[in-house]
Every structure is written in C-alpha cells, then in structure tokens.
Design a protein around this motif. Structure first.
Motif, PDB file in Angstrom:
ATOM      1  N   GLU A  72      -2.843 -36.704  19.193  1.00 52.16           N
ATOM      2  CA  GLU A  72      -3.824 -35.739  19.684  1.00 52.16           C
ATOM      3  C   GLU A  72      -3.415 -34.296  19.378  1.00 52.16           C
ATOM      4  O   GLU A  72      -4.264 -33.468  19.041  1.00 52.16           O
ATOM      5  CB  GLU A  72      -3.998 -35.899  21.200  1.00 52.16           C
ATOM      6  N   MET A  73      -2.126 -33.997  19.499  1.00 53.27           N
ATOM      7  CA  MET A  73      -1.708 -32.599  19.382  1.00 53.27           C
ATOM      8  C   MET A  73      -1.036 -32.268  18.055  1.00 53.27           C
ATOM      9  O   MET A  73      -0.918 -31.103  17.707  1.00 53.27           O
ATOM     10  CB  MET A  73      -0.790 -32.201  20.542  1.00 53.27           C
ATOM     11  N   SER A  74      -0.617 -33.296  17.305  1.00 52.32           N
ATOM     12  CA  SER A  74       0.013 -33.038  16.019  1.00 52.32           C
ATOM     13  C   SER A  74      -0.976 -32.383  15.056  1.00 52.32           C
ATOM     14  O   SER A  74      -2.153 -32.753  15.000  1.00 52.32           O
ATOM     15  CB  SER A  74       0.532 -34.350  15.423  1.00 52.32           C
ATOM     16  N   GLU A  75      -0.493 -31.374  14.337  1.00 57.38           N
ATOM     17  CA  GLU A  75      -1.311 -30.637  13.372  1.00 57.38           C
ATOM     18  C   GLU A  75      -2.542 -30.018  14.024  1.00 57.38           C
ATOM     19  O   GLU A  75      -3.572 -29.823  13.387  1.00 57.38           O
ATOM     20  CB  GLU A  75      -1.732 -31.546  12.206  1.00 57.38           C
ATOM     21  N   SER A  76      -2.401 -29.715  15.311  1.00 62.23           N
ATOM     22  CA  SER A  76      -3.508 -29.129  16.059  1.00 62.23           C
ATOM     23  C   SER A  76      -3.036 -27.836  16.711  1.00 62.23           C
ATOM     24  O   SER A  76      -1.836 -27.569  16.794  1.00 62.23           O
ATOM     25  CB  SER A  76      -4.010 -30.110  17.123  1.00 62.23           C
ATOM     26  N   PHE A  77      -3.973 -27.069  17.189  1.00 65.32           N
ATOM     27  CA  PHE A  77      -3.674 -25.796  17.839  1.00 65.32           C
ATOM     28  C   PHE A  77      -4.883 -25.455  18.688  1.00 65.32           C
ATOM     29  O   PHE A  77      -5.986 -25.357  18.175  1.00 65.32           O
ATOM     30  CB  PHE A  77      -3.421 -24.722  16.781  1.00 65.32           C
ATOM     31  N   LYS A  78      -4.676 -25.342  19.999  1.00 64.11           N
ATOM     32  CA  LYS A  78      -5.846 -25.135  20.851  1.00 64.11           C
ATOM     33  C   LYS A  78      -5.535 -24.271  22.059  1.00 64.11           C
ATOM     34  O   LYS A  78      -4.414 -24.250  22.565  1.00 64.11           O
ATOM     35  CB  LYS A  78      -6.403 -26.476  21.318  1.00 64.11           C
ATOM     36  N   ALA A  79      -6.563 -23.564  22.508  1.00 61.70           N
ATOM     37  CA  ALA A  79      -6.484 -22.851  23.775  1.00 61.70           C
ATOM     38  C   ALA A  79      -6.806 -23.827  24.897  1.00 61.70           C
ATOM     39  O   ALA A  79      -7.529 -24.807  24.702  1.00 61.70           O
ATOM     40  CB  ALA A  79      -7.478 -21.693  23.786  1.00 61.70           C
TER      41      ALA A  79
END
Length: 281
Positions: free
Chosen positions: A201-208
């Motif tokens: 879910e969070m790999s290669e991701s970036f979120k507020a």
C-alpha cells in the motif's frame, strides 16, 4: 544525587513496540542507568533477548505484567504505552518519589478540554498537570530537571518547534500565517496491523493524511502561544513517505515588514547557530 556506584533504576511499561525497543537500545549505552523491569501483558514471561536478538547479552530480563508495587521500586518509569495508560498509574508512582516519563501523549497538552477533543477520551489526570513539564530540553531544560512527570513531545512537534521557535522568540515572523509540511516514515504509526501501512500500500507512494486536522497541531500551537504570548495560526499537514523511519519538516513563515530588510539569510543562520550552539545535535 546519585553516587558514582549507584545507578538509576529504570522501569519500562510497554516494551514491545517500536518506541519501547528503541528506548531499550538507547538505555543500554547509558552508564548511569540500570533497567530493572520491563512490562508487556501479551509477552509475559518472554525473555527480552528472545524477542530482540540484537539485545542478547545486554539485558537479562523477561517481560512481565505491569505491577504497580514493583514499579514503585524504580527511580524512573517510562511509559511506552497507548494513550490513557500513563495517566492512570502516574499518581501512585510520583507519590512514592518515582519520576515518570511518558512517551505517549497523556500530558503533552495542558488544556485538557482540547486534549479530550483530539484524543477522544476523558482525561483522568487533571490533578497531575501541575507536576508536568513538557520534555523539550532545548527550551524547558531547567524545569525538566525538577519535574515529577515529563511529557515527551510528539515526533512532528519536536521537529517543527525546534525549527520555528527561534524565529517566534525573536519576534521576527508573522504569527498569522505559519505553515508546517511534515513527512514521516511508516514506523511512526506503530506496530499495530493497519492496511494503509502494508508494503504493497505504501511502497512507491507518497500521501498526505489527517488533512482535516492532526492531533499534533494543538500541541504545537499551545507551545507557540506560550512562547509568543499571543495566538499563533498554524497550518499543519503531515505526509507518509515510503521509508521505515525518519522525519523531515519544512516550515514556512513570513518575516515582519520592519525586519525583512535587515534579516539577511546570514543573519537568520546566525540566529539558529547561536540558539542551539550548546545542544548535542
């Protein structure tokens, strides 16, 4: 005063999370400390070295169920627990001369109505708040030395307050338009099972996240108001980045018109160097 031979006896309540094991690792190299007990209801009887092989040969301890009478034999007790635990046990400890250091958020916000709003539970330690000092040593060092209860600051507040307080104390920036953009690694969310924290879910991701309000925001605003003596308007947005640990905060503030011409980049750099000249970091 501790003698050269007498070590500070430390107890840790809640030692199986990321915070607990990091605390164990840090205390292992402290020459004046002896960890005498560490608690965990779920891991009662398990050896610390079996759960954390990197601590093998350092700690000859087993996790045990929290026992207030045994904790009273310590000089200092750390709480690395969910919110609400420290406030339920702190009074019995400080009455017996035990210092309490809470790594959770039970005592971080002095306005308990605000605390209850953001943490969604009743605060049962109102009578303890006069014994609490906010544990940011760069600004509260002398009070911390005499405190019965130390409220360890949140992760985002630590990075953001250290960044903005020199400017606020010097009266150099407007207090109506401060923006803090925080970025944190995934371990800050703890060990609890959470789909959003899964690698896929969070790999290669970036979120507020918590864009409509994060509980660290009122903690920071309270301390900024305390320094300035006037209300500070802070916009804070945290972000999750695909790394295990670490934090980066970017803070935006506007120089006041009467100082903007004379405050060069070099002058601001000097302000920060002088403010933190004697600090370890």
């Amino acid at each position: 005063m501790q003698s050269n031979q007498e070590k500070i006896k430390v107890g840790i309540v809640g030692g199986t999370g990321y915070t607990g094991v990091e605390l164990l690792r840090n205390l292992a190299s402290h020459p004046a400390v002896e960890v005498t007990m560490i608690t965990s209801r779920s891991e009662d009887g398990v050896a610390v070295a079996d759960m954390y092989p990197n601590l093998r040969g350092i700690y000859d301890l087993q996790f045990s169920v929290p026992n207030i009478e045994q904790l009273k034999t310590c000089d200092v007790v750390f709480f690395a627990t969910p919110h609400g635990v420290a406030m339920s046990m702190a009074n019995a400890l400080i009455e017996n001369g035990v210092k309490v250091i809470d790594l959770a958020a039970d005592f971080r916000i002095e306005d308990l109505a605000v605390w209850e709003k953001w943490y969604g539970m009743t605060h049962s330690g109102a009578d303890l708040m006069t014994d609490v000092v906010y544990g940011l040593p760069e600004y509260y060092r002398l009070r911390i030395k005499k405190a019965k209860i130390i409220a360890n600051p949140g992760c985002y507040p630590t990075s953001i307050l250290l960044g903005i307080l020199p400017l606020l104390k010097a009266g150099l920036v407007e207090t109506t338009s401060i923006i803090a953009d925080g970025k944190s690694g995934v371990s800050g969310a703890g060990k609890g099972a959470n789909v959003a924290m899964l690698g896929a879910e969070m790999s290669e991701s970036f979120k507020a996240y918590s864009v409509n309000g994060h509980r660290h925001q009122p903690e920071m605003v309270e301390k900024m108001n305390e320094v300035t003596g006037i209300p500070v308007d802070l916009t804070f947005v945290p972000h999750l980045v695909p790394m295990v640990r670490g934090m980066e905060s970017t803070i935006y503030a506007t120089l006041k018109p009467d100082v903007s011409k004379e405050m060069t980049q070099e002058a601001i750099q000097t302000l920060y160097e002088e403010t933190y000249a004697s600090e370890p970091f």
